[in-house]
Design a protein around this motif. Sequence first.
Motif, PDB file in Angstrom:
ATOM      1  N   ARG A   4       6.208  -2.270  -5.500  1.00 48.36           N
ATOM      2  CA  ARG A   4       4.773  -2.935  -6.136  1.00 48.36           C
ATOM      3  C   ARG A   4       5.005  -4.228  -6.488  1.00 48.36           C
ATOM      4  NH1 ARG A   4       5.284   2.424  -7.786  1.00 48.36           N
ATOM      5  NH2 ARG A   4       5.625   1.473  -9.770  1.00 48.36           N
ATOM      6  N   ILE A   5       4.606  -5.120  -5.968  1.00 46.57           N
ATOM      7  CA  ILE A   5       4.902  -6.495  -6.311  1.00 46.57           C
ATOM      8  C   ILE A   5       3.819  -7.105  -7.118  1.00 46.57           C
ATOM      9  CG2 ILE A   5       5.372  -8.900  -5.614  1.00 46.57           C
ATOM     10  CD1 ILE A   5       6.777  -7.746  -3.071  1.00 46.57           C
ATOM     11  N   VAL A   6       3.944  -7.608  -8.234  1.00 44.42           N
ATOM     12  CA  VAL A   6       2.818  -7.989  -9.070  1.00 44.42           C
ATOM     13  C   VAL A   6       3.290  -9.622  -9.242  1.00 44.42           C
ATOM     14  CG1 VAL A   6       1.825  -8.169 -11.149  1.00 44.42           C
ATOM     15  CG2 VAL A   6       2.103  -6.018 -10.104  1.00 44.42           C
ATOM     16  N   ILE A   7       1.944 -10.516  -9.084  1.00 46.31           N
ATOM     17  CA  ILE A   7       2.265 -11.741  -9.192  1.00 46.31           C
ATOM     18  C   ILE A   7       1.708 -11.945 -10.658  1.00 46.31           C
ATOM     19  CG2 ILE A   7       1.853 -14.217  -8.579  1.00 46.31           C
ATOM     20  CD1 ILE A   7       1.952 -12.932  -5.729  1.00 46.31           C
ATOM     21  N   LYS A  20       0.247 -14.853  -0.223  1.00 47.18           N
ATOM     22  CA  LYS A  20       0.193 -15.042   1.218  1.00 47.18           C
ATOM     23  C   LYS A  20       1.595 -15.055   1.958  1.00 47.18           C
ATOM     24  CE  LYS A  20      -4.071 -14.429   1.592  1.00 47.18           C
ATOM     25  NZ  LYS A  20      -4.614 -13.283   1.878  1.00 47.18           N
ATOM     26  N   GLY A  21       2.358 -15.736   1.029  1.00 53.73           N
ATOM     27  CA  GLY A  21       3.909 -15.728   1.457  1.00 53.73           C
ATOM     28  C   GLY A  21       4.411 -14.214   1.646  1.00 53.73           C
ATOM     29  N   GLY A  26       5.564  -9.408   5.343  1.00 59.76           N
ATOM     30  CA  GLY A  26       5.464  -7.909   5.544  1.00 59.76           C
ATOM     31  C   GLY A  26       5.374  -7.103   4.164  1.00 59.76           C
ATOM     32  N   TYR A  27       5.091  -7.685   3.016  1.00 55.53           N
ATOM     33  CA  TYR A  27       4.843  -6.927   1.944  1.00 55.53           C
ATOM     34  C   TYR A  27       3.689  -7.364   1.159  1.00 55.53           C
ATOM     35  CZ  TYR A  27       9.764  -5.811   2.397  1.00 55.53           C
ATOM     36  OH  TYR A  27      10.770  -5.468   2.852  1.00 55.53           O
ATOM     37  N   LEU A 204      11.582 -14.808  -0.141  1.00 50.37           N
ATOM     38  CA  LEU A 204      10.528 -13.896  -0.663  1.00 50.37           C
ATOM     39  C   LEU A 204      10.714 -12.609  -0.250  1.00 50.37           C
ATOM     40  CD1 LEU A 204       7.293 -15.920  -0.503  1.00 50.37           C
ATOM     41  CD2 LEU A 204       8.779 -15.631  -2.670  1.00 50.37           C
ATOM     42  N   LYS A 205      11.029 -12.441   1.016  1.00 46.37           N
ATOM     43  CA  LYS A 205      11.804 -11.137   1.854  1.00 46.37           C
ATOM     44  C   LYS A 205      12.780 -10.604   0.981  1.00 46.37           C
ATOM     45  CE  LYS A 205      12.334  -9.072   6.342  1.00 46.37           C
ATOM     46  NZ  LYS A 205      12.407  -9.399   7.803  1.00 46.37           N
ATOM     47  N   SER A 206      13.844 -11.251   0.841  1.00 48.71           N
ATOM     48  CA  SER A 206      14.991 -10.917   0.137  1.00 48.71           C
ATOM     49  C   SER A 206      14.575 -10.257  -1.197  1.00 48.71           C
ATOM     50  CB  SER A 206      15.895 -11.722  -0.033  1.00 48.71           C
ATOM     51  OG  SER A 206      16.471 -12.244   1.304  1.00 48.71           O
ATOM     52  N   PHE A 207      13.754 -11.209  -1.945  1.00 51.60           N
ATOM     53  CA  PHE A 207      13.345 -10.591  -3.257  1.00 51.60           C
ATOM     54  C   PHE A 207      12.635  -9.420  -3.083  1.00 51.60           C
ATOM     55  CE2 PHE A 207       9.864 -10.263  -6.522  1.00 51.60           C
ATOM     56  CZ  PHE A 207      10.875 -10.412  -7.553  1.00 51.60           C
ATOM     57  N   ALA A 208      11.778  -9.273  -2.206  1.00 52.24           N
ATOM     58  CA  ALA A 208      10.811  -7.923  -2.000  1.00 52.24           C
ATOM     59  C   ALA A 208      11.928  -6.645  -1.820  1.00 52.24           C
ATOM     60  CB  ALA A 208       9.697  -8.038  -0.957  1.00 52.24           C
TER      61      ALA A 208
END
Lengths: 212, 255
Positions: A4-7, A20-21, A26-27, A204-208
């Motif tokens: 659950r990514i929150v900006i 959008k990134g 894919g997240y 961004l993918k590695s962070f997710a």
Amino acid sequence: MAPRIVIVDYDRGNLRSVQKGFERVGYDAVVSRNPKDIANATHVVLPGVGAFSDCMDNLDRFELITPVVAAVRSGKPFLGICLGLQLLFDESEEFGHRPGLGLIGGRVQPFPADMTDADSHRLKVPHMGWNRLHIVRRSPVFEQVPDGAYCYFVHSYHVVPDDLGVVSCTTQYGVLFAAAIWRDNVVACQFHPEKSGETGLTMLKSFAQWKG
Amino acid sequence: MLAKRIIPCLDVAEGRVVKGVSFVDLVDAGDPVAVALAYNEAGADEITFLDITASHENRGTIIEVVNHTAEQVFIPLTVGGGVRTLEDIRRLLRAGADKVAINTAAVERPEFVGEAARAFGRQCIVVAVDAKRRDADDPAAGWEVYTHGGRRPRGLDAIEWVAHMESLGAGEILLTSMDQDGQQSGYDNALNRAATDTLGIPLIASGGVGTLEHMLDGFTEGGADAVLAASIFHFGTYTIDETKAYLRDKGVVIR
């Protein structure tokens, strides 16, 4: 389980590009200024563009200082971008001295005046455009980023950590400065991964995918 | 080292690309989103849209274009044309633009540049300047600022003007030579050099590029931090890859 990514939305940053990134790799990511969303997130992103004091004012105005500090201290993966890196520090010299969140020891200072390149041409500020990363310590977010990769920067100030051990990447522009830091669950970068093409998207993918 | 930037520029009117773009087989070469995406994949360092929509009621079309572009293009996007109010800037940035270019509005009310820089940060405020030589054969006579797409002389010295714009809060200057624009005979590098030596902020050179050598000259003679180009890319004269390979070979730092 999907992260659950929150900006964090404090009305200062290209939130939509970051969101959008994440979608592109894919997240899903939620843009929110609700402290409950931040508390319930598995991953928190603090973006930011503009001036340091203005960003601190807005974090304060939306009562987001406590939730952001709590997110950093909770141990969950935390990504700071541009001003979202600078705000983590003790204080900034932008427009006098302004205290930051004080989560990382050190200061935010301007590039020196009258920097020149090897041909003695003046180096422009803001430092704007694509510059190379030199990876000092490879944080989980930089797993797929090759040493020497180009990323997109736009800033006039840079961080100077008290403990140089937190520096994970450096970049040369008149001076050698910290382009990214990594301490425990916190990775933060001066450049914009959401504007750094494929290199940024892999971050961004590695962070997710990071478990913290 | 900071790389020099190569920026393709698209003229967009009522949501469609003006003048054909033929550098690659696109299903719809008139769709600015598809063209921006193609340039992104081709290795452009940034993209610039210049909105030349004539009618006021169709001004909103650029917002949709920026919206869709920002969903797919993950490099910086600058949008210019008709930017006159803080609300115009807010809408473009919210849609996903990273920078806005202000031209006529800066001449008509210079304080607007300062207000915009304070509201959104100077990093996203580009001031676009159209300059024309006072004497075509003598750069020493200086350059005058024009507005309204280059139709109206404003009695301002272009070099003093760019310095003034920097002092008010511009983060970058996009400088177009009216003499060279469309000529494909090279940038006005006397203009670029005079401007870049005055400025502490980055300079984007524009107007006149026809060959790869012209790009090189823009960086070496003109001292530009970035170059803007339109037809040389749109008509497929050179690809961005060819451009970058050439510049790299000549010792320019390129991504």
